[in-house]
Design a protein around this motif. Structure first.
Motif, short mmCIF file in Angstrom:
data_model
loop_
_atom_site.label_atom_id
_atom_site.label_comp_id
_atom_site.label_asym_id
_atom_site.label_seq_id
_atom_site.Cartn_x
_atom_site.Cartn_y
_atom_site.Cartn_z
N VAL A 120 0.87 -1.18 0.00
CA VAL A 120 0.00 0.00 0.00
C VAL A 120 0.91 1.23 0.00
CG1 VAL A 120 -1.82 1.27 1.18
CG2 VAL A 120 -1.79 -1.24 1.26
N PRO A 121 1.05 1.91 -1.14
CA PRO A 121 1.97 3.05 -1.21
C PRO A 121 1.45 4.29 -0.52
CG PRO A 121 0.82 2.79 -3.29
CD PRO A 121 0.40 1.63 -2.43
N ASP A 122 2.37 5.15 -0.08
CA ASP A 122 2.01 6.45 0.47
C ASP A 122 2.76 7.59 -0.21
OD1 ASP A 122 4.59 6.34 1.51
OD2 ASP A 122 3.93 5.91 3.56
N THR A 123 3.59 7.26 -1.20
CA THR A 123 4.39 8.25 -1.91
C THR A 123 4.36 7.91 -3.40
OG1 THR A 123 5.87 8.43 0.00
CG2 THR A 123 6.67 9.32 -2.09
N PHE A 124 4.09 8.92 -4.24
CA PHE A 124 4.02 8.70 -5.68
C PHE A 124 5.01 9.64 -6.37
CE2 PHE A 124 0.11 7.13 -4.00
CZ PHE A 124 -0.22 6.04 -4.80
N VAL A 125 5.70 9.12 -7.37
CA VAL A 125 6.66 9.90 -8.14
C VAL A 125 6.18 9.98 -9.59
CG1 VAL A 125 9.06 10.08 -8.91
CG2 VAL A 125 8.53 9.07 -6.67
N ASP A 126 5.97 11.19 -10.07
CA ASP A 126 5.56 11.39 -11.46
C ASP A 126 6.78 11.14 -12.36
OD1 ASP A 126 4.67 12.24 -13.94
OD2 ASP A 126 4.16 14.27 -13.31
N VAL A 127 6.72 10.08 -13.16
CA VAL A 127 7.84 9.73 -14.04
C VAL A 127 7.45 9.87 -15.51
CG1 VAL A 127 8.91 8.24 -12.31
CG2 VAL A 127 7.29 7.27 -13.97
N THR A 128 6.45 10.69 -15.78
CA THR A 128 5.98 10.85 -17.16
C THR A 128 7.10 11.32 -18.07
OG1 THR A 128 3.76 11.37 -16.31
CG2 THR A 128 4.24 11.93 -18.60
N VAL B 7 -1.50 11.60 -13.03
CA VAL B 7 -0.50 11.86 -14.06
C VAL B 7 -0.51 10.68 -15.03
CG1 VAL B 7 0.92 13.26 -12.51
CG2 VAL B 7 1.39 10.81 -12.74
N ALA B 8 0.28 10.80 -16.10
CA ALA B 8 0.28 9.73 -17.11
C ALA B 8 0.98 8.47 -16.60
CB ALA B 8 0.95 10.23 -18.39
N TYR B 9 2.17 8.63 -16.02
CA TYR B 9 2.95 7.50 -15.52
C TYR B 9 3.51 7.86 -14.15
CZ TYR B 9 2.91 5.83 -20.37
OH TYR B 9 2.52 5.42 -21.62
N ALA B 10 3.46 6.92 -13.23
CA ALA B 10 4.01 7.16 -11.90
C ALA B 10 4.57 5.87 -11.33
CB ALA B 10 2.95 7.72 -10.96
N GLU B 11 5.44 6.03 -10.35
CA GLU B 11 5.94 4.91 -9.56
C GLU B 11 5.58 5.15 -8.11
OE1 GLU B 11 9.53 3.97 -12.71
OE2 GLU B 11 10.04 4.88 -10.77
N ALA B 12 5.28 4.07 -7.41
CA ALA B 12 4.75 4.18 -6.06
C ALA B 12 5.74 3.63 -5.04
CB ALA B 12 3.42 3.44 -5.96
N LEU B 13 5.79 4.27 -3.89
CA LEU B 13 6.71 3.90 -2.82
C LEU B 13 5.98 3.91 -1.48
CD1 LEU B 13 9.51 6.41 -3.88
CD2 LEU B 13 9.52 3.95 -4.38
N THR B 14 6.57 3.26 -0.51
CA THR B 14 6.12 3.39 0.87
C THR B 14 7.31 3.88 1.69
OG1 THR B 14 4.41 1.69 0.75
CG2 THR B 14 5.32 2.17 2.92
N ALA B 15 7.14 4.97 2.38
CA ALA B 15 8.22 5.54 3.19
C ALA B 15 8.40 4.72 4.46
CB ALA B 15 7.90 6.98 3.55
N VAL B 16 9.65 4.42 4.79
CA VAL B 16 9.93 3.67 6.02
C VAL B 16 9.54 4.48 7.24
CG1 VAL B 16 11.78 2.72 7.44
CG2 VAL B 16 11.70 2.22 4.99
N ASN B 17 9.80 5.79 7.20
CA ASN B 17 9.37 6.71 8.25
C ASN B 17 8.58 7.85 7.60
OD1 ASN B 17 10.81 5.51 10.57
ND2 ASN B 17 12.64 6.08 9.42
N ALA B 18 7.92 8.66 8.41
CA ALA B 18 7.21 9.82 7.89
C ALA B 18 8.22 10.93 7.63
CB ALA B 18 6.15 10.28 8.89
#
Length: 266
Positions: A194-202, A249-260
């Protein structure tokens, strides 16, 4: 000097004097310090884990001038049927392709199925962290169908946060990353991500999918054919479009942060 020119010059001098008397002297714009260059470490089990999971994110870091190191803990492909007899070629070819995209490569000596949570394996991964000195690290999500991914995630987490304790000299200088993020490896591998961070890589997408495609062509011992997506590329494209739709956005990659971590909004 005619009267009009004299009056204009006098007015300019008077205005300058008034500004100085009021303390409001014109100032040159403050110099903006260039952003600090950071070291990024992407950790995975296999040669293609990071290039599948976060290629756009890593390319974005390279474009900003950061140092990016990609670690594959499995560097022995002698027991992997798809590349039978070509194990060393996979390692050398991956290094060459990664370098084309601005990445440094690190490989550890183990084969698939042989990656274990032992003292020797923990120390070897910690030695990479000690050498690279990452400011930011990316780690495979720990719940996965592939046993190599599970062990790699465990070894990465320990090395990044307690690695100095397993080195031969536990009191030697050791830098832990300021930020660590978990990334997934797609359908049929990742469980419960379950990601909480998204990076726009379009913007990076064409090069990201090309990078993955070249590695897949290397696996098949074929010349890369631009414009034709193989199965891994199609799977990655579906996932990146889905992540992009999640955040608009068109393309993104998703991450989960270890800490806030605090985010810059404006």
């Amino acid at each position: 000097m005619n009267r009009r020119t004299f009056l204009s010059a006098a007015a300019a001098v008077a205005a300058a004097g008034q500004a100085n008397a009021s303390g409001f002297e014109p100032q040159a714009p403050a110099a903006t310090a260039p952003p600090a260059k950071r070291t990024i470490l992407a950790m995975g089990a296999h040669y293609d884990d990071s290039p599948f999971g976060i290629p756009g994110t890593l390319l974005q870091a390279v474009a900003q001038g950061h140092r990016v190191v990609v670690l594959a803990m499995i560097g022995d492909y002698s027991n992997w049927k798809p590349v039978r007899g070509r194990g060393p070629d996979i390692v050398e070819g991956t290094k060459r392709i990664n370098a084309e995209y601005g990445m440094e490569s690190r490989f550890l000596p183990w084969a698939s199925g042989m990656l274990q949570s032992t003292d020797a394996h923990r120390r070897a991964v910690a030695e990479v962290v000690a050498e690279v000195k990452p400011d930011t690290a990316f780690v495979l999500w720990s719940r996965d169908q592939h046993p190599d991914h599970v062990v790699a995630s465990e070894l990465s987490t320990l090395a990044l946060h307690l690695g100095d304790r397993v080195l031969s000299d536990p009191f030697a200088p050791y830098i832990t990353p300021r930020r660590t993020y978990l990334y997934d490896n797609g359908p049929r591998h990742t469980i419960g991500f379950v990601p909480d961070t998204f990076v726009d890589v379009t913007r990076e997408w064409p090069r990201a999918i090309e990078w993955l495609g070249k590695l897949m062509a290397l696996t098949r011992n074929e010349t890369y054919a631009a414009g034709t997506l193989d199965g891994a590329q199609r799977l990655k494209e579906s996932l990146a479009r889905y992540r992009g739709a999640t955040c608009g956005v068109a393309y993104a990659e998703a991450l989960t942060a270890v800490n806030a971590y605090p985010q810059t909004l404006f």
